[in-house]
Design a protein around this motif. Structure first.
Motif, mmCIF file in Angstrom:
data_model
loop_
_atom_site.group_PDB
_atom_site.id
_atom_site.type_symbol
_atom_site.label_atom_id
_atom_site.label_comp_id
_atom_site.label_asym_id
_atom_site.label_seq_id
_atom_site.Cartn_x
_atom_site.Cartn_y
_atom_site.Cartn_z
ATOM 1 N N VAL A 112 0.949 -1.220 -0.041
ATOM 2 C CA VAL A 112 0.073 -0.220 0.046
ATOM 3 C C VAL A 112 0.905 1.215 0.105
ATOM 4 O O VAL A 112 0.485 2.170 -0.555
ATOM 5 N N VAL A 113 1.786 1.229 0.541
ATOM 6 C CA VAL A 113 2.959 2.265 0.312
ATOM 7 C C VAL A 113 3.390 2.535 -0.695
ATOM 8 O O VAL A 113 3.427 3.667 -1.356
ATOM 9 N N ASN A 114 3.705 1.473 -1.562
ATOM 10 C CA ASN A 114 4.180 1.430 -3.069
ATOM 11 C C ASN A 114 2.880 1.860 -4.045
ATOM 12 O O ASN A 114 3.323 2.683 -4.714
ATOM 13 N N TRP A 115 1.808 1.736 -3.319
ATOM 14 C CA TRP A 115 0.843 2.241 -4.384
ATOM 15 C C TRP A 115 0.402 3.417 -4.274
ATOM 16 O O TRP A 115 0.016 4.190 -5.387
ATOM 17 N N GLY A 116 0.915 4.168 -3.301
ATOM 18 C CA GLY A 116 0.801 5.647 -3.375
ATOM 19 C C GLY A 116 -0.613 6.102 -2.904
ATOM 20 O O GLY A 116 -1.559 5.474 -2.556
ATOM 21 N N GLY A 117 -0.927 7.236 -3.780
ATOM 22 C CA GLY A 117 -2.261 7.853 -3.443
ATOM 23 C C GLY A 117 -2.257 8.487 -2.309
ATOM 24 O O GLY A 117 -1.683 8.763 -1.306
ATOM 25 N N ASP A 118 -3.651 9.045 -1.900
ATOM 26 C CA ASP A 118 -3.843 10.136 -0.763
ATOM 27 C C ASP A 118 -4.832 9.293 0.289
ATOM 28 O O ASP A 118 -5.603 10.187 1.147
ATOM 29 N N ILE A 119 -5.460 8.294 -0.005
ATOM 30 C CA ILE A 119 -6.500 7.600 0.769
ATOM 31 C C ILE A 119 -5.844 7.334 2.235
ATOM 32 O O ILE A 119 -4.746 6.483 2.113
ATOM 33 N N PRO A 120 -6.358 7.639 3.298
ATOM 34 C CA PRO A 120 -5.660 7.201 4.606
ATOM 35 C C PRO A 120 -5.649 5.716 4.814
ATOM 36 O O PRO A 120 -6.411 4.986 4.121
ATOM 37 N N VAL A 121 -4.505 5.469 5.528
ATOM 38 C CA VAL A 121 -4.216 3.920 5.748
ATOM 39 C C VAL A 121 -3.965 3.578 7.154
ATOM 40 O O VAL A 121 -3.171 4.283 7.718
ATOM 41 N N LEU A 122 -4.636 2.686 7.416
ATOM 42 C CA LEU A 122 -4.250 2.018 8.831
ATOM 43 C C LEU A 122 -3.572 0.520 8.825
ATOM 44 O O LEU A 122 -4.145 -0.074 7.995
ATOM 45 N N SER A 123 -2.509 0.412 9.058
ATOM 46 C CA SER A 123 -1.738 -0.857 8.917
ATOM 47 C C SER A 123 -1.928 -1.582 10.365
ATOM 48 O O SER A 123 -1.771 -1.181 11.508
ATOM 49 N N PRO A 144 4.495 10.131 4.329
ATOM 50 C CA PRO A 144 3.237 10.027 3.834
ATOM 51 C C PRO A 144 2.479 11.239 3.755
ATOM 52 O O PRO A 144 2.137 12.053 4.823
ATOM 53 N N ALA A 145 1.849 11.719 2.412
ATOM 54 C CA ALA A 145 1.062 12.960 2.441
ATOM 55 C C ALA A 145 0.039 12.733 2.813
ATOM 56 O O ALA A 145 -1.051 13.648 3.654
ATOM 57 N N ARG A 146 -0.649 11.544 2.952
ATOM 58 C CA ARG A 146 -1.929 11.011 3.426
ATOM 59 C C ARG A 146 -1.835 10.837 5.054
ATOM 60 O O ARG A 146 -0.735 10.617 5.564
ATOM 61 N N GLN A 147 -2.985 10.504 5.421
ATOM 62 C CA GLN A 147 -2.877 9.845 6.996
ATOM 63 C C GLN A 147 -2.478 8.791 7.102
ATOM 64 O O GLN A 147 -2.864 7.751 6.262
ATOM 65 N N ALA A 148 -1.683 8.456 7.981
ATOM 66 C CA ALA A 148 -1.173 6.661 8.041
ATOM 67 C C ALA A 148 -0.815 6.635 9.423
ATOM 68 O O ALA A 148 -0.260 7.315 10.021
ATOM 69 N N SER A 149 -1.401 5.366 9.754
ATOM 70 C CA SER A 149 -1.289 5.072 11.358
ATOM 71 C C SER A 149 -1.129 3.451 11.320
ATOM 72 O O SER A 149 -1.301 2.684 10.477
ATOM 73 N N ALA A 150 -1.131 3.066 12.430
ATOM 74 C CA ALA A 150 -0.716 1.598 12.630
ATOM 75 C C ALA A 150 -1.402 1.028 14.106
ATOM 76 O O ALA A 150 -1.401 1.811 15.081
ATOM 77 N N PRO A 175 0.550 5.683 15.579
ATOM 78 C CA PRO A 175 0.837 4.419 15.491
ATOM 79 C C PRO A 175 0.604 4.072 17.165
ATOM 80 O O PRO A 175 1.364 4.613 18.084
ATOM 81 N N GLN A 176 0.151 2.830 17.349
ATOM 82 C CA GLN A 176 -0.089 2.603 18.800
ATOM 83 C C GLN A 176 0.357 1.056 19.097
ATOM 84 O O GLN A 176 -0.085 0.082 17.924
ATOM 85 N N TYR A 177 0.587 0.431 20.080
ATOM 86 C CA TYR A 177 0.602 -0.723 20.423
ATOM 87 C C TYR A 177 -0.643 -1.596 20.741
ATOM 88 O O TYR A 177 -1.725 -0.676 20.910
ATOM 89 N N PRO A 178 -0.892 -2.713 20.807
ATOM 90 C CA PRO A 178 -2.107 -3.159 21.060
ATOM 91 C C PRO A 178 -2.490 -2.925 22.454
ATOM 92 O O PRO A 178 -2.095 -3.244 23.367
#
Length: 323
Positions: free
Chosen positions: A99-110, A129-135, A283-286
């Motif tokens: 999804v990182v390589n896919w690019g785009g600007d849609i928010p991503v939650l890993s 990442p220009a878009r929102q990204a978290s984990a 990003p956060q731990y479980p």
């Protein structure tokens, strides 16, 4: 909206249930979804994580969104992202890299991705990442692991561990955490070309408890094999990071199951969708985790073993007290 069969507990679902899950995932039309779940493969733990996430969102969010799933083991990503997606959820390390390589600007939650794998995926990107990204990471916070170890053997003052190429990045944090609790940390370093037994033996010798840290798969297997052997010889309990570690001979393990991760992700997504102006956050731990113990090993070590539920509650109380 995708309707799923009743979820089976545990990382190893029955073959029949997994087959039904795979079929339902492949039948969901991509173009009609609000949230895209991107699975690294059709492994049961990815399927169960996706299942738990959807169930949680469906229960916690009235008028919940639709879901679409792409299984990267069977389907390549389309050239262009559907702008209808509100969110992309990458489940597993491979899906995160894709999804990182896919690019785009849609928010991503890993999710269901180790911290180092998430950070590595974004570090190889040309720009932040220009878009929102978290984990929501797969790993447990080290403070939680140390708390479990101290609950199981309160008199222990000398901890030991081995750092590999990946877990070496945890050295400073683990040394700080043990020092804050008045504990001595004895450690060594192991690379692929090293003899595991020759590295492990002097590290374990004279210590009260060994903490196994997840690293490269080949080192995980080597360390597990020999540390459990030494543990039996030298009567040093081991704290592992999976249920399999406990079954193989560790005193206990602490980990987050697919259901744990999926539940937290579903709650996080529901809260985010309720607040259109909010971000996905850091990003956060479980938040949720599971504990497995080995009563036979405890008896052989002369350790009085609390119940798994008692250990879980004690850890929760300690974590809430420091918030």
């Amino acid at each position: 909206m995708l309707k799923r069969p009743v979820r089976k507990q545990g990382i190893f679902a029955t073959l029949s249930t997994t087959g039904l899950l795979v079929l339902s995932l492949l039948m969901c039309p991509v173009t009609q979804a609000d949230i895209l779940l991107l699975l690294s493969s059709d492994a049961s733990y990815y399927l169960e994580t996706a299942d738990s996430l959807q169930d949680t969102v469906n229960k916690t969010l009235p008028g919940n969104p639709g879901f679409s799933i792409i299984n990267l083991h069977k389907t390549k990503l389309p050239e262009h992202q559907d702008p209808h997606y509100q969110l992309i959820v990458a489940i597993g390390s491979y899906a995160t890299r894709e999804v990182v390589n896919w690019g785009g600007d849609i928010p991503v939650l890993s999710i269901f991705t180790p911290k180092n794998a998430y950070e590595s995926a974004w570090s190889t990107h040309d720009k932040a990442p220009a878009r929102q990204a978290s984990a929501i990471f797969l790993d447990q916070p080290l403070s939680r692991v140390i708390t479990l170890a101290s609950l199981l053997k309160p008199e222990a003052t000398r901890f030991s561990t081995i750092f590999g190429p990946v877990s070496r990045g945890l050295e400073a944090e683990l040394e700080t955490l043990t020092a804050e609790r008045g504990l001595v940390l004895k450690h060594g370093y192991l690379d692929r070309e090293d003899n595991p037994l020759s590295v492990l033996r002097p590290v374990v010798s004279g210590t009260d408890l060994f903490i196994a840290l997840p690293d490269q798969a080949v080192l995980n297997r080597a360390i597990a094999k020999w540390i459990l052997h030494l543990s039996f010889q030298q009567k040093v309990p081991v704290i592992g990071f999976s249920k399999a570690y406990t079954v193989a001979g560790a005193l206990a393990s602490i980990f987050s199951s697919p259901d744990d991760i999926g539940r937290q992700a579903g709650e996080h997504i529901s809260q985010w969708l309720r607040n259109p102006e909010s971000t996905l956050g850091k990003p956060q731990y479980p938040r949720y985790f599971s504990i497995s113990t080995n009563p036979a090993i405890a008896r052989s070590l002369g350790i009085s073993l609390p119940s798994d539920s008692t250990l879980y509650t004690s850890i929760q109380k300690q974590e809430q007290a420091v918030k």
